[in-house]
Design a protein around this motif. Structure first.
Motif, PDB file in Angstrom:
ATOM      1  N   GLY A 374       0.857  -1.171   0.000  1.00 61.33           N
ATOM      2  CA  GLY A 374       0.000   0.000   0.000  1.00 61.33           C
ATOM      3  C   GLY A 374       0.897   1.226   0.000  1.00 61.33           C
ATOM      4  O   GLY A 374       2.130   1.111   0.019  1.00 61.33           O
ATOM      5  N   HIS A 375       0.307   2.416  -0.026  1.00 56.63           N
ATOM      6  CA  HIS A 375       1.135   3.618  -0.043  1.00 56.63           C
ATOM      7  C   HIS A 375       1.697   3.876   1.342  1.00 56.63           C
ATOM      8  O   HIS A 375       0.958   3.969   2.326  1.00 56.63           O
ATOM      9  CB  HIS A 375       0.329   4.825  -0.516  1.00 56.63           C
ATOM     10  CG  HIS A 375       1.175   6.052  -0.667  1.00 56.63           C
ATOM     11  ND1 HIS A 375       2.245   6.105  -1.527  1.00 56.63           N
ATOM     12  CD2 HIS A 375       1.130   7.264  -0.042  1.00 56.63           C
ATOM     13  CE1 HIS A 375       2.818   7.289  -1.445  1.00 56.63           C
ATOM     14  NE2 HIS A 375       2.160   8.007  -0.543  1.00 56.63           N
ATOM     15  N   LEU A 376       3.012   4.007   1.419  1.00 54.00           N
ATOM     16  CA  LEU A 376       3.710   4.175   2.685  1.00 54.00           C
ATOM     17  C   LEU A 376       3.876   5.663   2.972  1.00 54.00           C
ATOM     18  O   LEU A 376       4.613   6.366   2.276  1.00 54.00           O
ATOM     19  CB  LEU A 376       5.078   3.494   2.618  1.00 54.00           C
ATOM     20  CG  LEU A 376       5.885   3.430   3.918  1.00 54.00           C
ATOM     21  CD1 LEU A 376       5.134   2.655   4.995  1.00 54.00           C
ATOM     22  CD2 LEU A 376       7.247   2.792   3.669  1.00 54.00           C
ATOM     23  N   ALA A 377       3.180   6.155   3.994  1.00 59.72           N
ATOM     24  CA  ALA A 377       3.192   7.584   4.287  1.00 59.72           C
ATOM     25  C   ALA A 377       3.477   7.894   5.746  1.00 59.72           C
ATOM     26  O   ALA A 377       3.568   9.062   6.125  1.00 59.72           O
ATOM     27  CB  ALA A 377       1.867   8.220   3.878  1.00 59.72           C
ATOM     28  N   THR A 378       3.624   6.874   6.580  1.00 62.48           N
ATOM     29  CA  THR A 378       4.044   7.078   7.957  1.00 62.48           C
ATOM     30  C   THR A 378       4.848   5.880   8.401  1.00 62.48           C
ATOM     31  O   THR A 378       4.880   4.846   7.721  1.00 62.48           O
ATOM     32  CB  THR A 378       2.843   7.311   8.891  1.00 62.48           C
ATOM     33  OG1 THR A 378       3.318   7.791  10.159  1.00 62.48           O
ATOM     34  CG2 THR A 378       2.041   6.032   9.109  1.00 62.48           C
ATOM     35  N   GLY A 379       5.523   6.016   9.551  1.00 61.68           N
ATOM     36  CA  GLY A 379       6.428   4.972   9.997  1.00 61.68           C
ATOM     37  C   GLY A 379       5.765   3.973  10.923  1.00 61.68           C
ATOM     38  O   GLY A 379       4.539   3.812  10.939  1.00 61.68           O
ATOM     39  N   THR A 380       6.587   3.288  11.712  1.00 60.10           N
ATOM     40  CA  THR A 380       6.108   2.253  12.615  1.00 60.10           C
ATOM     41  C   THR A 380       6.507   2.591  14.045  1.00 60.10           C
ATOM     42  O   THR A 380       7.377   3.419  14.285  1.00 60.10           O
ATOM     43  CB  THR A 380       6.708   0.888  12.234  1.00 60.10           C
ATOM     44  OG1 THR A 380       8.107   0.901  12.565  1.00 60.10           O
ATOM     45  CG2 THR A 380       6.550   0.609  10.753  1.00 60.10           C
ATOM     46  N   GLY A 381       5.871   1.917  15.003  1.00 58.45           N
ATOM     47  CA  GLY A 381       6.216   2.112  16.408  1.00 58.45           C
ATOM     48  C   GLY A 381       6.119   3.567  16.810  1.00 58.45           C
ATOM     49  O   GLY A 381       5.110   4.248  16.574  1.00 58.45           O
ATOM     50  N   SER A 382       7.187   4.093  17.394  1.00 53.67           N
ATOM     51  CA  SER A 382       7.205   5.493  17.820  1.00 53.67           C
ATOM     52  C   SER A 382       7.165   6.456  16.647  1.00 53.67           C
ATOM     53  O   SER A 382       6.901   7.640  16.827  1.00 53.67           O
ATOM     54  CB  SER A 382       8.471   5.769  18.646  1.00 53.67           C
ATOM     55  OG  SER A 382       8.503   4.943  19.788  1.00 53.67           O
TER      56      SER A 382
END
Length: 690
Positions: A374-382
């Protein structure tokens, strides 16, 4: 690690027994807040003091402190409805724009304030980005400590202006994750967990790289520090007397608190119980003066902020900053900006939405690459924001195509295969396929991503499936444009538009630069190597030599150097001037030298196009080459500014040089230009030390 999880390891050692240092100010040297907090704490009993240092509040006659609520992060509030999803820090820093950094930080802080959260767990000042394999590079500002320090300082000041406290993390030498499984440990296992590795560095490396951005943050009024989860020179960061008491509290004169995994200021009530604190006071392993110092730091941090009007158009801001964050790496035959294509082919899962959204419980490692479906527009975890919605590239392109009459075809899958027996125009029974769609399109846009994040490090720096998709499309379409959204350096692909994660308006930001509505001005903040073997492995013996310092020291030619980025226009540089310089003080606390560098530019169109830009954003950069006796890298970034020029306009840029930028007396070469490998002006200057 999520910021609202308080300390697990207690910092109960000889560091706690030391007395209070002289107070030099917090959040802009707000002595009034400290005085108010001191009077408040003087009225508290031991029970109330323990409550505050373990995350609670306290009330005395005429005054109440409600405690502090912590949350991630610099890209927006985590796990909240009706908030904005901003650009990742690694995207924001590619703007090289202090005003953009300030604008986003203030907008983030406004939303924290409105939701009643007093502490932003950010900016993320470590990992510094010493290795491309690190999983959390996307949360940070890049591997150059000078750039890092400047934007960290701007972020801290912006948060404070909106009434919110910054918690810079992770102090210090954080570089890898390698703590998979920590969250699943029992409480007993966590208590005995001593960290994943020891980051062993010499004093020069510690000060010139890893502590550098924290120093800038403290001088800008930093309220809180989150300790790193690793050891430094054999001792856990959050139990490290040298880091916390000598360097942070002493040398840098940090007057705020330190928390998460221990530190002077916050601890777990499991360990810092009233019984334990009372016992330490009785046997004098903890002085009342030291306990009071720990308590005072909490209300002084909160009371040292002021609130201003929080209203803003954050959607517009996110779109604008996203456009400023996209780097143009290649633009042969003026493929960009797009000009009313008749038929456009869109390829790759990164072009469209995931199966469900906009929220998703990201696994730090997803897919074979790892990539995100999918479109990656934010990160993971913190590093994960809370989307209110997500504008994908395909969505933005569809509205533009509707307006201009462009026909769109798409395949939102990196590994899609078909028999491809029918060509476009053969009727309604067209079989989708990369080859046929590519052959029929006037322009082909291929969207790639690379996902990494908290919890694990990266396993590869390129993806075979995505590379094959690019090759198949490019072999059949002579106007192929590749768009990459990545959490870190991405190798072995032919890139055109390159960025980190752009937040909820990602698709619109990509659309704006693709069609020339916004002129490109972003620059890389790290080096992209030609070969994977050129990327430095996790060995701290490299000292200060990583990223471009490593490439310069070992004469390695990168694919794209730090500071690189193309535009739709061109500028000229002229008239570098270095004013007279007084002898440098031997005292590094004397921050500013009387040195100014001047730079003038003229903007002209690189080629004729449909959009005649009203302005051009340029990032003039200043690099300093040291005398051999200084034992420094070949050159280092020591100044940058983002300037906007109208057509045929000139502008003068000044770079103030601070005492610690120059290191010591000797012969220096000041060079200015568009990037590290595009230095157009230079002057040699001799500087003496008092």
């Amino acid at each position: 690690m999520k910021g609202h999880t308080l300390a697990v390891l207690a910092f109960i050692s000889h560091a706690l027994a030391s007395g209070n240092t002289s107070f030099v100010g917090i959040l802009g040297h707000n002595g009034a807040a400290y005085e108010r907090a001191s009077k408040f704490v003087a009225k508290l009993n031991t029970t109330q003091k323990v409550s505050i240092v373990t995350g609670g509040g306290a009330t005395v006659v005429g005054e109440t402190f409600l405690g502090m609520d912590f949350n991630d992060g610099s890209m927006g509030l985590l796990e909240y409805y009706y908030v904005s999803a901003f650009s990742q820090s690694s995207a924001l820093s590619m703007t090289w724009d202090k005003d953009a950094v300030t604008a986003q930080a203030r907008a983030v802080a406004r939303e924290f304030y409105q939701k009643g959260v007093q502490v932003v767990c950010g900016p993320t000042s470590q990992p510094l980005g010493r290795t491309a394999w690190g999983g959390r590079a996307g949360e940070t500002f890049g591997p150059d400590p000078f750039l890092y320090g400047i934007v960290t300082a701007e972020t801290v000041k912006a948060h404070a202006k909106e009434g919110v406290v910054s918690q810079a993390k992770h102090e210090t030498n954080r570089t890898n994750n390698n703590i998979a499984g920590y969250d699943s440990m029992s409480e007993s296992e966590k208590r005995n967990f001593l960290g994943p590795y020891s980051a062993n560095t010499d004093d020069k490396t510690l000060h010139e790289l890893y502590l550098w951005p924290f120093y800038d943050a403290v001088k800008s009024g930093l309220g809180s520090v989150m300790c790193a989860m690793n050891k430094v020179n054999g001792t856990n960061s959050c139990e490290n007397y040298s880091l916390l008491m000598r360097h942070l509290k002493g040398d840098a004169q940090h007057a705020g608190l330190a928390s998460a995994a221990g530190g002077f200021g916050y601890g777990s009530s499991t360990y810092w119980s009233e019984t334990a604190i009372t016992a330490m006071l009785k046997d004098e392993s903890l002085s009342m003066q030291r306990l009071n110092d720990m308590v005072i730091r909490k209300p002084a941090t909160v009371w040292g902020t002021d609130y201003v009007d929080p209203r803003a158009n954050h959607t517009k801001l996110i779109r604008e900053i996203g456009s400023k964050s996209i780097v143009l790496l290649k633009n042969e035959r003026s493929a960009l900006p797009l000009q009313r294509p008749r038929l456009m082919g869109v390829f790759g899962s990164n072009a469209g939405a995931a199966m469900a959204g906009p929220y998703h419980a990201y696994d730090p490692i997803t897919g074979p690459g790892p990539t995100y479906d999918g479109h990656l527009a934010t990160g993971t975890g913190s590093g994960q924001a809370s989307f209110p919605l997500l504008v994908t590239p395909l969505t933005a392109l569809a509205f533009r195509a509707l307006r201009e009459g462009t026909m769109l075809c798409w395949i939102l899958n990196d590994t899609y295969t078909s028999s491809e027996t029918s060509a476009l125009g053969a009727g309604t029974g067209v079989v989708p396929g990369h080859v046929k769609y590519a052959q029929d399109s006037d322009v082909c846009l291929v969207f790639l991503n690379a996902l990494a994040g908290e919890g694990a490090d990266r396993t590869v720096l390129y993806n075979a499936d995505q590379n094959q998709m690019v090759k198949t499309v490019a072999d059949n379409c002579n106007n192929t444009i590749v768009v990459i959204n990545t959490m870190g350096p991405r190798l072995n692909v032919t890139a055109v538009l390159y960025s980190s994660l752009l937040g909820q308006e990602s698709g619109n930001s990509i659309l704006d630069v693709s069609y020339g509505e916004v002129n490109l001005s972003a620059r890389l903040t790290y080096t992209i190597a030609r070969m994977i073997c050129d990327t430095k492995e996790c060995d701290f013996t490299e000292g200060v030599y990583f990223d471009y310092r490593y490439f310069d020291a070992y004469n390695v030619t990168p694919r794209y150097e730090s500071g690189y980025g193309l535009s739709y226009t061109n500028l000229t540089y002229a008239d570098l001037d270095v004013s007279s310089i007084e002898a440098l003080s031997v005292y590094f606390r004397k921050e500013v030298c009387r040195l100014i560098s001047g730079l003038m530019g003229r903007y002209r169109e690189r080629h004729r196009q449909r959009h005649e830009h009203r302005w051009q954003g340029e990032i003039p950069q200043l690099y300093l080459s040291y005398s051999e006796s200084a034992k420094q890298p070949v050159c280092q970034l020591r100044g940058f500014e983002r300037v906007e020029l109208a057509r045929r306009e000139k502008s003068t840029v000044t770079f103030p040089i601070r005492r610690r930028d120059a290191v010591k007396g000797g012969e220096y070469i000041f060079s200015a230009g568009a990037s590290l490998r595009d230095l157009r002006l230079s002057r040699t200057v001799s500087i003496r030390t008092e």
